[in-house]
Scaffold this active site. Structure first.
Site, short mmCIF file in Angstrom:
data_model
loop_
_atom_site.label_atom_id
_atom_site.label_comp_id
_atom_site.label_asym_id
_atom_site.label_seq_id
_atom_site.Cartn_x
_atom_site.Cartn_y
_atom_site.Cartn_z
N ALA A 1 -12.12 -1.78 -1.27
CA ALA A 1 -12.85 -0.92 -0.34
C ALA A 1 -13.87 -1.64 0.51
O ALA A 1 -14.04 -1.34 1.70
CB ALA A 1 -13.53 0.20 -1.14
N GLU B 1 -14.00 -4.49 1.79
CA GLU B 1 -13.52 -5.53 2.70
C GLU B 1 -13.21 -4.92 4.07
O GLU B 1 -12.07 -4.87 4.52
CB GLU B 1 -12.31 -6.23 2.06
CG GLU B 1 -12.72 -6.93 0.76
CD GLU B 1 -11.56 -7.41 -0.10
OE1 GLU B 1 -10.40 -7.31 0.36
OE2 GLU B 1 -11.81 -7.88 -1.22
N ARG C 1 -4.97 -4.91 -9.14
CA ARG C 1 -4.54 -5.31 -10.48
C ARG C 1 -3.70 -4.19 -11.10
O ARG C 1 -3.40 -4.24 -12.29
CB ARG C 1 -5.75 -5.61 -11.39
CG ARG C 1 -6.69 -6.68 -10.89
CD ARG C 1 -6.04 -8.06 -10.89
NE ARG C 1 -7.01 -9.06 -10.46
CZ ARG C 1 -7.23 -9.40 -9.18
NH1 ARG C 1 -6.54 -8.80 -8.20
NH2 ARG C 1 -8.11 -10.32 -8.86
N SER D 1 -10.49 -9.85 2.23
CA SER D 1 -11.62 -10.63 2.73
C SER D 1 -12.50 -10.94 1.52
O SER D 1 -12.75 -10.06 0.69
CB SER D 1 -12.39 -9.81 3.76
OG SER D 1 -13.61 -10.43 4.10
N GLU E 1 -6.64 -13.87 2.94
CA GLU E 1 -8.10 -13.72 2.80
C GLU E 1 -8.75 -14.16 4.11
O GLU E 1 -8.74 -15.35 4.45
CB GLU E 1 -8.63 -14.56 1.64
CG GLU E 1 -8.11 -14.13 0.27
CD GLU E 1 -8.87 -12.96 -0.32
OE1 GLU E 1 -9.82 -12.47 0.34
OE2 GLU E 1 -8.52 -12.54 -1.43
#
Length: 405
Positions: free
Chosen positions: A162, A164, A237, A290, A364
């Site tokens: 959330a 990012e 995950r 990110s 990323e």
């Protein structure tokens, strides 16, 4: 949550120290902002009053150096909020959602408008609802309405974590470049590739990070039978591949809690269903995160897919295309297996995608020296440089897909 918290750099000299840090992350419920790369990048860790003393003591007992990066997290978040507000004021009536930090409703309105005004090539799909009932929507962009199976599909999503925020503008900018601002040099991207673009994969957490807790990472599901006070799971995950094996915490309050079972979250079920529906045609799955300047591929348990060489080749091409346009102060992109380059993990979207997609990546984006609080003035830069990498990988996907037919 962030009162009296500080952020510290941790000098990671070797992989043994990297493993020690990950053990401490799970043991002390640390919020690790960047894991670090031995001899290349320091780790970045947010420390709370509850775990500060033990964390520093453990580092010192292993002769691991650390230093202060941010004395006061609250002050940094307040500064970030002021930056965002001032940016919106400066660009009032001139900012589009792709060069701003838009809220869920703004993203939804933009997607609906794009689908309405460009109905010949754009279809909006409501894939289902989040735990709190927000419709999760994505765009399908195609000149042949997905009927031409000789065309590969490029699937990207964002904001699974959330906090990012800078990831969502990249997806919206990609929509803009494909639909509203398609150049003659990039027409092949529209004509030869079909696209699925999901700008907010975790809308509940995304909204909560705007309204309540800026550094919120997880979903917002609530299971009082498991824990009456903690909400959500780590959506990255929660996928059914090596689920709940490495790089996760059994604590329902931890940032890396994988959930009670794989696909417990409606948000991850939607990504799963897209991958399954188009298995065989999706050539690239780009799960955008990110921060850190990484192009990563599976698997998080350090095993490698059969096509690891091709994965690295395409990932390196993406990193090089982005690096060619990066700012001088930005890090160069590191490319490699997510376990070897970054940290061990299980149940990730990247790893699940690899079961069905030849080229499945975690991207990323840059954080510069601002971590998750990238000032909005950097959004245009991140959009344009990342688009260069997306263009490169899309064209490579065509070549690999045609060779497989």
């Amino acid at each position: 949550m962030v009162n009296n918290c500080s952020v510290h750099g941790v000098v990671i000299s070797n992989y043994e120290e990297l493993n020690i840090l990950q053990e401490l992350e799970l043991e002390l419920n640390l919020d690790v902002w960047q894991r670090g790369l031995p001899g290349v990048r320091d780790a970045v860790v947010m420390v709370t009053p509850e775990n500060r003393r033990e964390f520093f003591s453990e580092l010192e007992s292993h002769s691991i150096q650390y230093y202060v990066q941010l004395e006061d997290v609250v002050q940094a978040l307040e500064n970030h909020e002021a930056d965002v507000i001032n940016y919106k004021i400066r660009r009032r009536n001139g900012a589009m959602p792709f060069n701003d930090y838009p809220r869920y409703a703004e993203v939804d309105a933009y997607m609906e408008r794009i689908a309405r005004e460009h109905s010949n090539i754009v279809t909006i799909v409501t894939a289902g609802n989040s735990f709190e009932g927000r419709p999760i929507k994505y765009l399908r962009i195609s000149t042949t309405n997905f009927r031409d199976t000789s065309k590969p599909i490029y699937f990207m999503d964002a904001a699974l974590h959330a906090r990012e925020w800078v990831t969502t503008p990249v997806t919206l900018y990609s929509i803009h470049r494909l639909v509203e601002d398609l150049s003659s040099e990039e027409r092949d991207l529209l004509e030869d590739v079909d696209w699925i673009i999901l700008p907010i994969a975790n809308p509940d957490g995304y909204e909560y990070s705007h309204t309540n807790e800026r550094l919120w990472r997880r979903t917002r599901s609530y299971r009082p039978e498991l824990n009456a006070t903690c909400y959500g799971v780590d959506a990255n995950r929660n996928f059914d591949v090596n689920f709940n094996t490495v790089g996760v915490s059994p604590d329902p309050c931890a940032n890396t809690y994988p959930g009670p079972h794989a696909f417990s979250e409606p948000e991850t079920q939607i990504i799963r269903d897209i991958l399954l529906e188009h298995s065989g045609r999706i050539q690239i799955y780009m799960n955008i995160h990110s921060y850190g300047n990484y192009v990563l591929y599976g698997y998080g348990n350090a095993s490698l897919p059969d096509n690891a060489l091709e994965l690295h080749y395409v990932g390196a091409a993406m990193g090089a295309a982005i690096d060619a346009k990066k700012l001088p102060q930005a890090l160069y992109y590191s490319v490699g297996n997510s376990n070897m380059v970054l940290y061990q993990s299980s149940g990730s979207a990247q790893d699940y995608g690899q079961l069905f997609v030849p080229f499945s990546y975690t991207l990323e984006l840059p954080g510069y020296a601002y971590w998750f609080q990238v000032p909005p003035d950097y959004i245009d830069q991140i959009n344009t440089e990342t688009w260069a990498g997306i263009v490169e990988t899309a064209r490579l996907s065509k070549l690999f897909y045609r060779a497989s037919l």
